[in-house]
Design an enzyme around this catalytic site. Structure first.
Site, mmCIF file in Angstrom:
data_model
loop_
_atom_site.group_PDB
_atom_site.id
_atom_site.type_symbol
_atom_site.label_atom_id
_atom_site.label_comp_id
_atom_site.label_asym_id
_atom_site.label_seq_id
_atom_site.Cartn_x
_atom_site.Cartn_y
_atom_site.Cartn_z
ATOM 1 N N HIS A 73 6.274 -1.077 3.166
ATOM 2 C CA HIS A 73 6.213 -2.452 3.657
ATOM 3 C C HIS A 73 5.377 -3.312 2.726
ATOM 4 O O HIS A 73 4.385 -2.859 2.165
ATOM 5 C CB HIS A 73 5.699 -2.551 5.097
ATOM 6 C CG HIS A 73 4.381 -1.904 5.358
ATOM 7 N ND1 HIS A 73 4.198 -0.539 5.437
ATOM 8 C CD2 HIS A 73 3.167 -2.455 5.571
ATOM 9 C CE1 HIS A 73 2.937 -0.274 5.700
ATOM 10 N NE2 HIS A 73 2.286 -1.423 5.782
ATOM 11 N N HIS A 110 5.993 3.890 6.287
ATOM 12 C CA HIS A 110 7.226 3.152 6.051
ATOM 13 C C HIS A 110 6.874 2.096 5.006
ATOM 14 O O HIS A 110 5.942 1.302 5.221
ATOM 15 C CB HIS A 110 7.680 2.497 7.355
ATOM 16 C CG HIS A 110 9.006 1.812 7.294
ATOM 17 N ND1 HIS A 110 9.671 1.435 8.431
ATOM 18 C CD2 HIS A 110 9.791 1.421 6.265
ATOM 19 C CE1 HIS A 110 10.821 0.848 8.107
ATOM 20 N NE2 HIS A 110 10.902 0.825 6.793
ATOM 21 N N HIS A 132 3.161 -6.689 2.542
ATOM 22 C CA HIS A 132 2.425 -7.695 3.304
ATOM 23 C C HIS A 132 2.586 -9.036 2.590
ATOM 24 O O HIS A 132 2.452 -9.108 1.367
ATOM 25 C CB HIS A 132 0.927 -7.369 3.349
ATOM 26 C CG HIS A 132 0.599 -6.143 4.118
ATOM 27 N ND1 HIS A 132 0.251 -6.181 5.453
ATOM 28 C CD2 HIS A 132 0.534 -4.842 3.747
ATOM 29 C CE1 HIS A 132 -0.001 -4.957 5.875
ATOM 30 N NE2 HIS A 132 0.164 -4.123 4.855
ATOM 31 N N GLN A 164 0.887 -1.160 0.000
ATOM 32 C CA GLN A 164 0.000 0.000 0.000
ATOM 33 C C GLN A 164 0.929 1.214 0.000
ATOM 34 O O GLN A 164 1.491 1.572 1.025
ATOM 35 C CB GLN A 164 -0.910 -0.027 1.227
ATOM 36 C CG GLN A 164 -1.857 -1.221 1.189
ATOM 37 C CD GLN A 164 -2.477 -1.484 2.538
ATOM 38 O OE1 GLN A 164 -1.767 -1.796 3.493
ATOM 39 N NE2 GLN A 164 -3.791 -1.365 2.622
#
Length: 176
Positions: free
Chosen positions: A97, A95, A99, A84
């Site tokens: 990232h 930050h 998933h 996202q």
């Protein structure tokens, strides 16, 4: 002693189970499904476009390595791998990232319900990190807002991180 690791403003050192040159993998405070983990660059930046080419390469090589282990350990049949990229895309922590969410047949009422779970616009992530409690259920409910999903306890996350760290080390050595 391991160096301090941050996920955005949060210290997550004991939840980290894998480190590479430019990235790390950590267990999730509020997993959507069992085995849901995240991979982040070491450098705290909110958007992918702010990463160097080396950081992007390392991030996705790490996603590939971690994905293989997560799929095996959690006996998944598939994976959701999602980024996202920014708050309007549902990013709740500034930050970058990725998933990694292991998927099994009938783990959710509808296969695309995972996207409802990822919609964190109403989440209060800071409150979640302060309210470390035992997760009430291992079955995800996409109709329960993120702020009502109980966070896991620190000992539970640390135990999962230790198990995954050991499994990553074992599988990486076997691949040599």
């Amino acid at each position: 002693m391991a160096s301090v690791v941050h996920f955005g403003p949060f210290v997550v050192t004991t939840q980290v189970f894998y480190r590479s040159a430019h990235s790390f993998a950590l267990v999730n405070l509020k997993p959507f499904l069992p085995g849901h983990v995240m991979v982040c660059p070491n450098r705290v930046v909110p958007r992918i476009k702010e990463l160097t080419p080396e950081e992007v390469s390392d991030l996705f090589i790490t996603v590939q390595k971690v994905s293989s282990v997560i799929e095996a350990v959690y006996k998944a049949q598939s994976l959701n791998i999602a980024v996202q990229d920014g708050p309007l895309a549902g990013q709740s922590v500034p930050h970058v990232h990725c998933h990694i969410i292991p998927r099994k047949l009938n783990d959710l009422p509808d296969v695309d319900d995972v996207y409802k779970l990822m919609d964190s616009r109403d989440a209060d992530i800071e409150l979640s990190f302060q309210q470390l409690k035992q997760l009430n259920s291992t079955t995800a409910n996409p109709d329960v807002p993120d702020d009502l999903r109980a966070p896991r306890s620190m000992p539970e996350m640390e135990a999962e991180a230790r198990m995954l760290r050991s499994e990553m080390e074992r599988r990486l050595k076997a691949a040599l």
